[in-house]
Design a protein around this motif. Structure first.
Motif, mmCIF file in Angstrom:
data_model
loop_
_atom_site.group_PDB
_atom_site.id
_atom_site.type_symbol
_atom_site.label_atom_id
_atom_site.label_comp_id
_atom_site.label_asym_id
_atom_site.label_seq_id
_atom_site.Cartn_x
_atom_site.Cartn_y
_atom_site.Cartn_z
ATOM 1 N N MET A 1 0.814 -1.175 0.000
ATOM 2 C CA MET A 1 0.000 0.000 0.000
ATOM 3 C C MET A 1 0.877 1.265 0.000
ATOM 4 S SD MET A 1 -3.130 1.170 2.492
ATOM 5 C CE MET A 1 -2.244 1.136 4.004
ATOM 6 N N LEU A 2 1.951 1.261 0.815
ATOM 7 C CA LEU A 2 2.830 2.429 0.866
ATOM 8 C C LEU A 2 3.481 2.703 -0.483
ATOM 9 C CD1 LEU A 2 4.611 1.927 4.317
ATOM 10 C CD2 LEU A 2 2.737 3.477 3.762
ATOM 11 N N GLU A 3 3.896 1.646 -1.159
ATOM 12 C CA GLU A 3 4.520 1.821 -2.471
ATOM 13 C C GLU A 3 3.528 2.388 -3.482
ATOM 14 O OE1 GLU A 3 6.104 -2.055 -3.130
ATOM 15 O OE2 GLU A 3 7.874 -1.660 -1.904
ATOM 16 N N ASP A 4 2.275 1.975 -3.407
ATOM 17 C CA ASP A 4 1.244 2.514 -4.301
ATOM 18 C C ASP A 4 1.026 4.001 -4.044
ATOM 19 O OD1 ASP A 4 0.871 0.045 -5.490
ATOM 20 O OD2 ASP A 4 -0.856 -0.466 -4.237
ATOM 21 N N LEU A 5 0.951 4.383 -2.784
ATOM 22 C CA LEU A 5 0.771 5.797 -2.442
ATOM 23 C C LEU A 5 1.966 6.628 -2.903
ATOM 24 C CD1 LEU A 5 -0.725 5.419 1.136
ATOM 25 C CD2 LEU A 5 -1.921 6.243 -0.907
ATOM 26 N N ALA A 6 3.163 6.113 -2.719
ATOM 27 C CA ALA A 6 4.359 6.827 -3.159
ATOM 28 C C ALA A 6 4.375 6.979 -4.670
ATOM 29 C CB ALA A 6 5.609 6.096 -2.686
ATOM 30 N N ALA A 11 3.311 12.015 -0.147
ATOM 31 C CA ALA A 11 4.358 11.992 0.879
ATOM 32 C C ALA A 11 3.924 11.043 1.992
ATOM 33 C CB ALA A 11 4.584 13.378 1.437
ATOM 34 N N ILE A 12 4.857 10.258 2.473
ATOM 35 C CA ILE A 12 4.566 9.287 3.524
ATOM 36 C C ILE A 12 5.638 9.420 4.598
ATOM 37 C CG2 ILE A 12 4.331 6.833 4.081
ATOM 38 C CD1 ILE A 12 3.695 6.463 1.037
ATOM 39 N N ILE A 13 5.230 9.498 5.832
ATOM 40 C CA ILE A 13 6.169 9.520 6.947
ATOM 41 C C ILE A 13 6.078 8.169 7.647
ATOM 42 C CG2 ILE A 13 6.741 10.556 9.164
ATOM 43 C CD1 ILE A 13 5.597 13.180 8.069
ATOM 44 N N ARG A 24 14.599 0.320 3.300
ATOM 45 C CA ARG A 24 13.918 -0.192 2.108
ATOM 46 C C ARG A 24 12.816 0.751 1.638
ATOM 47 N NH1 ARG A 24 9.473 -3.172 2.008
ATOM 48 N NH2 ARG A 24 9.677 -3.780 4.180
ATOM 49 N N LEU A 25 12.101 1.377 2.570
ATOM 50 C CA LEU A 25 10.935 2.180 2.227
ATOM 51 C C LEU A 25 11.244 3.653 1.946
ATOM 52 C CD1 LEU A 25 8.378 0.844 4.859
ATOM 53 C CD2 LEU A 25 8.407 0.375 2.398
ATOM 54 N N SER A 26 12.405 4.127 2.362
ATOM 55 C CA SER A 26 12.647 5.571 2.395
ATOM 56 C C SER A 26 13.465 6.111 1.226
ATOM 57 C CB SER A 26 13.377 5.933 3.685
ATOM 58 O OG SER A 26 12.644 5.516 4.799
ATOM 59 N N HIS A 27 13.102 7.336 0.838
ATOM 60 C CA HIS A 27 13.938 8.104 -0.092
ATOM 61 C C HIS A 27 14.913 8.954 0.701
ATOM 62 C CE1 HIS A 27 10.477 7.396 -2.856
ATOM 63 N NE2 HIS A 27 11.492 7.024 -3.596
ATOM 64 N N ARG A 28 14.479 9.408 1.872
ATOM 65 C CA ARG A 28 15.300 10.164 2.813
ATOM 66 C C ARG A 28 15.006 9.657 4.211
ATOM 67 N NH1 ARG A 28 13.793 16.129 1.260
ATOM 68 N NH2 ARG A 28 11.909 15.003 0.789
#
Length: 70
Positions: A1-6, A11-13, A24-28
């Motif tokens: 789900m997080l990857e779909d939103l991204a 923006a996801i925190i 694995r999940l973060s750009h920053r």
């Protein structure tokens, strides 16, 4: 789900102590210690767990001295 939103540009925190998950999940990756920001690192394979832990353990010397006086 997080990857779909991204992928939609959202923006996801994510707050987690699980470093592989964060990497694995973060750009920053914003790293904090004792409630203060100690650094911002790139996510993915550009950052190591050691780099994150170095920032996560950077205690504020002023706060450390105050703790010793209690």
């Amino acid at each position: 789900m997080l990857e779909d939103l991204a992928a939609q540009g959202r923006a996801i925190i994510v707050i987690s102590s699980e470093l592989p998950e964060v990497m694995r999940l973060s750009h920053r990756i914003a790293v904090m210690c004792e409630g203060r920001l100690t650094g911002i690192l790139p996510g993915g394979e550009n950052t190591t767990q050691e780099q994150i832990m170095e920032l996560a353990t950077q205690r504020d010397p002023a706060l450390a001295g105050a703790e010793d006086q209690k």
